[in-house]
Design a protein around this motif. Sequence first.
Motif, PDB file in Angstrom:
ATOM      1  N   LYS A 113      31.757  32.935  29.920  1.00 32.59           N
ATOM      2  CA  LYS A 113      30.959  32.317  30.974  1.00 32.59           C
ATOM      3  C   LYS A 113      31.333  32.826  32.366  1.00 32.59           C
ATOM      4  O   LYS A 113      30.862  32.311  33.359  1.00 32.59           O
ATOM      5  N   MET A 114      32.193  33.822  32.429  1.00 30.51           N
ATOM      6  CA  MET A 114      32.699  34.310  33.709  1.00 30.51           C
ATOM      7  C   MET A 114      31.992  35.596  34.123  1.00 30.51           C
ATOM      8  O   MET A 114      31.579  36.393  33.283  1.00 30.51           O
ATOM      9  N   THR A 115      31.879  35.769  35.437  1.00 30.78           N
ATOM     10  CA  THR A 115      31.395  37.047  35.940  1.00 30.78           C
ATOM     11  C   THR A 115      32.533  38.052  35.838  1.00 30.78           C
ATOM     12  O   THR A 115      33.695  37.686  35.637  1.00 30.78           O
ATOM     13  N   LEU A 116      32.205  39.313  36.034  1.00 29.66           N
ATOM     14  CA  LEU A 116      33.243  40.341  35.977  1.00 29.66           C
ATOM     15  C   LEU A 116      34.262  40.126  37.099  1.00 29.66           C
ATOM     16  O   LEU A 116      35.464  40.299  36.901  1.00 29.66           O
ATOM     17  N   THR A 117      33.795  39.712  38.259  1.00 32.76           N
ATOM     18  CA  THR A 117      34.715  39.439  39.376  1.00 32.76           C
ATOM     19  C   THR A 117      35.670  38.309  39.018  1.00 32.76           C
ATOM     20  O   THR A 117      36.876  38.393  39.286  1.00 32.76           O
ATOM     21  N   ASP A 118      35.170  37.247  38.411  1.00 33.28           N
ATOM     22  CA  ASP A 118      36.033  36.137  37.993  1.00 33.28           C
ATOM     23  C   ASP A 118      37.012  36.594  36.916  1.00 33.28           C
ATOM     24  O   ASP A 118      38.179  36.202  36.918  1.00 33.28           O
ATOM     25  N   LEU A 119      36.532  37.409  36.005  1.00 34.65           N
ATOM     26  CA  LEU A 119      37.392  37.910  34.930  1.00 34.65           C
ATOM     27  C   LEU A 119      38.509  38.795  35.489  1.00 34.65           C
ATOM     28  O   LEU A 119      39.637  38.756  35.007  1.00 34.65           O
ATOM     29  N   ARG A 120      38.205  39.554  36.527  1.00 34.38           N
ATOM     30  CA  ARG A 120      39.227  40.411  37.140  1.00 34.38           C
ATOM     31  C   ARG A 120      40.293  39.586  37.869  1.00 34.38           C
ATOM     32  O   ARG A 120      41.388  40.080  38.098  1.00 34.38           O
ATOM     33  N   ARG A 121      39.989  38.355  38.238  1.00 33.26           N
ATOM     34  CA  ARG A 121      40.965  37.491  38.912  1.00 33.26           C
ATOM     35  C   ARG A 121      41.966  36.876  37.934  1.00 33.26           C
ATOM     36  O   ARG A 121      42.949  36.285  38.362  1.00 33.26           O
ATOM     37  N   THR A 122      41.701  36.980  36.655  1.00 31.35           N
ATOM     38  CA  THR A 122      42.629  36.447  35.656  1.00 31.35           C
ATOM     39  C   THR A 122      43.724  37.475  35.395  1.00 31.35           C
ATOM     40  O   THR A 122      43.687  38.599  35.899  1.00 31.35           O
ATOM     41  N   GLU A 123      44.680  37.093  34.565  1.00 31.20           N
ATOM     42  CA  GLU A 123      45.753  38.023  34.219  1.00 31.20           C
ATOM     43  C   GLU A 123      45.361  38.944  33.064  1.00 31.20           C
ATOM     44  O   GLU A 123      46.172  39.745  32.612  1.00 31.20           O
ATOM     45  N   LEU A 124      44.150  38.863  32.588  1.00 34.65           N
ATOM     46  CA  LEU A 124      43.683  39.671  31.453  1.00 34.65           C
ATOM     47  C   LEU A 124      43.155  41.013  31.962  1.00 34.65           C
ATOM     48  O   LEU A 124      41.955  41.280  31.960  1.00 34.65           O
ATOM     49  N   ARG A 125      44.059  41.883  32.370  1.00 36.72           N
ATOM     50  CA  ARG A 125      43.664  43.161  32.970  1.00 36.72           C
ATOM     51  C   ARG A 125      42.949  44.075  31.968  1.00 36.72           C
ATOM     52  O   ARG A 125      41.960  44.712  32.304  1.00 36.72           O
ATOM     53  N   GLY A 126      43.444  44.152  30.756  1.00 37.79           N
ATOM     54  CA  GLY A 126      42.819  45.029  29.767  1.00 37.79           C
ATOM     55  C   GLY A 126      41.406  44.588  29.416  1.00 37.79           C
ATOM     56  O   GLY A 126      40.497  45.405  29.275  1.00 37.79           O
ATOM     57  N   VAL A 127      41.222  43.288  29.303  1.00 34.86           N
ATOM     58  CA  VAL A 127      39.897  42.754  28.976  1.00 34.86           C
ATOM     59  C   VAL A 127      38.932  43.020  30.119  1.00 34.86           C
ATOM     60  O   VAL A 127      37.803  43.474  29.909  1.00 34.86           O
ATOM     61  N   SER A 128      39.368  42.733  31.340  1.00 36.33           N
ATOM     62  CA  SER A 128      38.466  42.945  32.475  1.00 36.33           C
ATOM     63  C   SER A 128      38.140  44.431  32.645  1.00 36.33           C
ATOM     64  O   SER A 128      37.008  44.785  33.005  1.00 36.33           O
ATOM     65  N   HIS A 129      39.098  45.317  32.347  1.00 39.14           N
ATOM     66  CA  HIS A 129      38.837  46.752  32.424  1.00 39.14           C
ATOM     67  C   HIS A 129      37.802  47.165  31.367  1.00 39.14           C
ATOM     68  O   HIS A 129      36.873  47.921  31.661  1.00 39.14           O
ATOM     69  N   THR A 130      37.955  46.665  30.155  1.00 38.92           N
ATOM     70  CA  THR A 130      37.017  47.013  29.083  1.00 38.92           C
ATOM     71  C   THR A 130      35.619  46.496  29.394  1.00 38.92           C
ATOM     72  O   THR A 130      34.628  47.226  29.255  1.00 38.92           O
TER      73      THR A 130
END
Length: 162
Positions: A113-130
């Motif tokens: 349910k998150m935007t890419l910007t919100d996802l990049r703010r989490t600690e899940l760097r690999g997921v947000s990169h993918t």
Amino acid sequence: MFVADVQPPEGTVVPVIDYAQFWLVLGFLILASIVAYYFLVVFLTRPRPPKAAPVLPPARPPVHALQQEYLERVDEVARRAAAGELTPRRAHAELSVLVRGFVAAVSTVPADKMTLTDLRRTELRGVSHTVGQYYPMVFGAHDPSGTEAGIAAAREVIATWR
């Protein structure tokens, strides 16, 4: 002869005899105790609503089982893309949904349910990169040429999750 039968002489002013304050206080106390009794009877004998059981988070399947399920779904997208049932753009969109859904299922991060910007703010760097790699493939002006890199990235995120 009774005292009550004695009449004062006519024209005599008889003073008003007042009750003692004790009787007034006693009367109020009796009335207050009656009211308190009925209040307590009603309050203490009314049915109580049942206490709600604590809400427990839903039990999640083990990570290994979710990894197998999502890897099978990625394989299905790869098969459909290879068969020409999915365009590369649509395949990348489905891979993005699968990666986000997997992360939401195995963690407390609502990645689906998150935007890419919100996802990049989490600690899940690999997921947000993918997921960020899928964006040009899904939303870009030019059609992507293949799905191999996107499929490999989805498999890596899902298979290496700990």
